[in-house]
Structures are given as C-alpha cells and as structure tokens.
Motif scaffolding. Structure first.
Motif, PDB file in Angstrom:
ATOM      1  N   GLU A 180      34.390   2.642  53.535  1.00  0.00           N
ATOM      2  CA  GLU A 180      33.255   3.451  53.608  1.00  0.00           C
ATOM      3  C   GLU A 180      33.779   4.954  52.726  1.00  0.00           C
ATOM      4  O   GLU A 180      32.975   5.661  52.055  1.00  0.00           O
ATOM      5  N   VAL A 181      34.949   5.522  53.451  1.00  0.00           N
ATOM      6  CA  VAL A 181      35.046   6.836  53.132  1.00  0.00           C
ATOM      7  C   VAL A 181      35.407   6.959  51.816  1.00  0.00           C
ATOM      8  O   VAL A 181      34.817   7.933  51.022  1.00  0.00           O
ATOM      9  N   TYR A 182      36.050   5.999  51.000  1.00  0.00           N
ATOM     10  CA  TYR A 182      36.297   6.125  49.448  1.00  0.00           C
ATOM     11  C   TYR A 182      35.059   5.623  48.881  1.00  0.00           C
ATOM     12  O   TYR A 182      34.962   6.579  47.910  1.00  0.00           O
ATOM     13  N   LEU A 183      34.160   4.963  49.166  1.00  0.00           N
ATOM     14  CA  LEU A 183      32.945   4.719  48.301  1.00  0.00           C
ATOM     15  C   LEU A 183      32.258   6.084  48.330  1.00  0.00           C
ATOM     16  O   LEU A 183      31.566   6.426  47.443  1.00  0.00           O
ATOM     17  N   LEU A 184      32.030   6.892  49.691  1.00  0.00           N
ATOM     18  CA  LEU A 184      31.219   7.891  49.534  1.00  0.00           C
ATOM     19  C   LEU A 184      31.810   9.132  48.723  1.00  0.00           C
ATOM     20  O   LEU A 184      31.160   9.888  48.104  1.00  0.00           O
ATOM     21  N   ARG A 185      33.117   9.004  49.044  1.00  0.00           N
ATOM     22  CA  ARG A 185      33.814  10.146  48.203  1.00  0.00           C
ATOM     23  C   ARG A 185      33.806  10.118  46.662  1.00  0.00           C
ATOM     24  O   ARG A 185      33.897  10.918  45.995  1.00  0.00           O
ATOM     25  N   THR A 186      33.618   8.941  46.036  1.00  0.00           N
ATOM     26  CA  THR A 186      33.732   8.577  44.709  1.00  0.00           C
ATOM     27  C   THR A 186      32.005   8.257  44.238  1.00  0.00           C
ATOM     28  O   THR A 186      32.151   7.719  43.024  1.00  0.00           O
ATOM     29  N   TRP A 187      31.079   8.524  45.067  1.00  0.00           N
ATOM     30  CA  TRP A 187      29.826   8.746  44.469  1.00  0.00           C
ATOM     31  C   TRP A 187      29.157  10.006  44.426  1.00  0.00           C
ATOM     32  O   TRP A 187      29.590  10.760  44.997  1.00  0.00           O
ATOM     33  N   HIS A 188      28.463  10.320  43.504  1.00  0.00           N
ATOM     34  CA  HIS A 188      28.007  11.390  42.936  1.00  0.00           C
ATOM     35  C   HIS A 188      27.043  11.836  43.860  1.00  0.00           C
ATOM     36  O   HIS A 188      26.235  11.210  44.585  1.00  0.00           O
ATOM     37  N   PRO A 189      27.322  13.159  44.332  1.00  0.00           N
ATOM     38  CA  PRO A 189      26.319  13.768  45.462  1.00  0.00           C
ATOM     39  C   PRO A 189      25.002  13.484  45.040  1.00  0.00           C
ATOM     40  O   PRO A 189      24.010  13.584  46.079  1.00  0.00           O
ATOM     41  N   ALA A 190      24.558  13.796  43.966  1.00  0.00           N
ATOM     42  CA  ALA A 190      22.868  13.358  43.810  1.00  0.00           C
ATOM     43  C   ALA A 190      22.241  12.309  44.053  1.00  0.00           C
ATOM     44  O   ALA A 190      21.342  11.871  44.307  1.00  0.00           O
ATOM     45  N   THR A 191      23.298  11.085  44.052  1.00  0.00           N
ATOM     46  CA  THR A 191      22.704   9.735  44.576  1.00  0.00           C
ATOM     47  C   THR A 191      23.371   9.195  45.606  1.00  0.00           C
ATOM     48  O   THR A 191      23.131   7.983  45.872  1.00  0.00           O
ATOM     49  N   ARG A 192      24.409   9.637  46.294  1.00  0.00           N
ATOM     50  CA  ARG A 192      24.950   9.270  47.149  1.00  0.00           C
ATOM     51  C   ARG A 192      24.316   9.076  48.637  1.00  0.00           C
ATOM     52  O   ARG A 192      23.470   9.965  48.830  1.00  0.00           O
ATOM     53  N   PRO A 193      24.430   7.753  49.178  1.00  0.00           N
ATOM     54  CA  PRO A 193      23.648   7.554  50.412  1.00  0.00           C
ATOM     55  C   PRO A 193      24.442   8.056  51.484  1.00  0.00           C
ATOM     56  O   PRO A 193      25.496   8.739  51.474  1.00  0.00           O
ATOM     57  N   ALA A 194      23.813   8.336  52.516  1.00  0.00           N
ATOM     58  CA  ALA A 194      24.321   8.835  53.780  1.00  0.00           C
ATOM     59  C   ALA A 194      25.318   7.999  54.482  1.00  0.00           C
ATOM     60  O   ALA A 194      26.426   8.445  54.932  1.00  0.00           O
ATOM     61  N   ARG A 195      25.432   6.743  54.320  1.00  0.00           N
ATOM     62  CA  ARG A 195      26.011   5.747  54.763  1.00  0.00           C
ATOM     63  C   ARG A 195      26.235   4.412  53.638  1.00  0.00           C
ATOM     64  O   ARG A 195      25.334   4.201  53.004  1.00  0.00           O
ATOM     65  N   VAL A 196      27.193   3.828  53.886  1.00  0.00           N
ATOM     66  CA  VAL A 196      27.415   2.494  53.282  1.00  0.00           C
ATOM     67  C   VAL A 196      27.325   1.617  54.190  1.00  0.00           C
ATOM     68  O   VAL A 196      28.274   1.396  55.043  1.00  0.00           O
ATOM     69  N   GLU A 197      26.318   0.557  54.186  1.00  0.00           N
ATOM     70  CA  GLU A 197      26.170  -0.646  55.190  1.00  0.00           C
ATOM     71  C   GLU A 197      27.132  -1.815  54.458  1.00  0.00           C
ATOM     72  O   GLU A 197      26.727  -2.220  53.169  1.00  0.00           O
ATOM     73  N   PHE A 198      27.813  -2.566  55.250  1.00  0.00           N
ATOM     74  CA  PHE A 198      28.665  -3.680  54.800  1.00  0.00           C
ATOM     75  C   PHE A 198      27.928  -4.782  55.222  1.00  0.00           C
ATOM     76  O   PHE A 198      27.560  -4.924  56.686  1.00  0.00           O
ATOM     77  N   GLU A 199      27.715  -5.681  54.632  1.00  0.00           N
ATOM     78  CA  GLU A 199      27.203  -7.187  55.273  1.00  0.00           C
ATOM     79  C   GLU A 199      28.313  -7.894  55.817  1.00  0.00           C
ATOM     80  O   GLU A 199      29.365  -8.155  54.962  1.00  0.00           O
ATOM     81  N   ARG A 200      28.293  -8.162  57.053  1.00  0.00           N
ATOM     82  CA  ARG A 200      29.196  -8.789  57.850  1.00  0.00           C
ATOM     83  C   ARG A 200      29.467 -10.189  57.488  1.00  0.00           C
ATOM     84  O   ARG A 200      30.774 -10.756  57.360  1.00  0.00           O
ATOM     85  N   ASP A 201      28.650 -10.890  56.512  1.00  0.00           N
ATOM     86  CA  ASP A 201      28.730 -12.167  56.236  1.00  0.00           C
ATOM     87  C   ASP A 201      29.108 -12.422  54.834  1.00  0.00           C
ATOM     88  O   ASP A 201      28.952 -13.408  53.962  1.00  0.00           O
TER      89      ASP A 201
END
Length: 135
Positions: free
Chosen positions: A55-76
C-alpha cells in the motif's frame, strides 16, 4: 506480514510483472525506493505492488490530486499476470504517457481480467499514476 518482509521473501522469485527477471532485480528495486525511469516501468511496478499488497508504494506513486486515502486489497484476489498492450509517451524525456494493459487475476477461485488505459504524469520529477482514461 509487512511490505518489506514480503519484498525480502520474494526477492529471488520471478517478478509478477512478467519480465524475465527476479522480483528483487525488477520491480522490487522500485518498491525499495529507486527512481522509476518510464511510465511502463511504473505500471509494471504498481501491478507488482498490488500483487504483494504494498500500500505504501501504491500511495507514493499515485498523483496527489487523485490518490485515495487508503488502498483496500481484496483478500480473495490473487494477481496472476500482466500484459502490456500499448504505450504512448512515458519515456525518460516525456512528461506524460499512457499504458494500456490487461491484468489477470483469480478471485475466489475464478479467473478474470481487467483492462485499463492508465494515464501517467511527472509530479515533482517522478512518474506517478494519474487516472484511467476511456478508450
């Protein structure tokens, strides 16, 4: 397990992005903080970040104008492969680019795929994911 632990555990395994290199020598080095040279390399490394739930990498490489607060991963959900269909721009000399791809997965035992044309831009000198655009 932390993203760093998952990276260390997978370092010698084939990279999920589909290139013929070990994860640690391919996308794992970007997850560790090395600069990503192209939009396609960023797309591949972001796919891998979903595969290893970084999640840390995904948020770091997401533009601040469109970045969500969190990335939710589907466990399945398990990401199983990536095909790059087209790339426009996105080289070391460009400031924007697009990457059209197919991401393959297995969700609750059933295979599937998603197709997207992603837009990437430079933000503060680094490539970041901006959004998905229509075909």
């Amino acid at each position: 397990m932390s993203p760093a632990s998952r990276r260390a555990q997978r370092a010698g395994e084939p990279c999920p992005c589909g290139l013929r290199a070990a994860y640690g020598e391919c996308c794992g080095r970007f997850h560790e903080g090395r600069a990503v040279p192209t939009a396609e390399a960023l797309m591949r490394s972001r796919f891998c970040a979903f595969a290893v739930e970084d999640e840390v990498y995904l948020l770091r490489t997401w533009h601040p104008a469109t970045r969500p607060a969190r990335v939710e991963f589907e466990r399945d959900m398990r990401w199983t492969g990536l095909e790059i269909e087209a790339v426009t721009g996105g080289s070391p000399i460009h400031t924007e680019g697009t990457v059209t791809f197919r991401a393959h997965y297995v969700y609750r035992g059933r295979p599937g795929e998603m197709r997207e044309r992603s837009r990437f831009v430079r933000h503060e000198g680094a490539w970041v994911y901006l959004d998905a655009v229509g075909e």
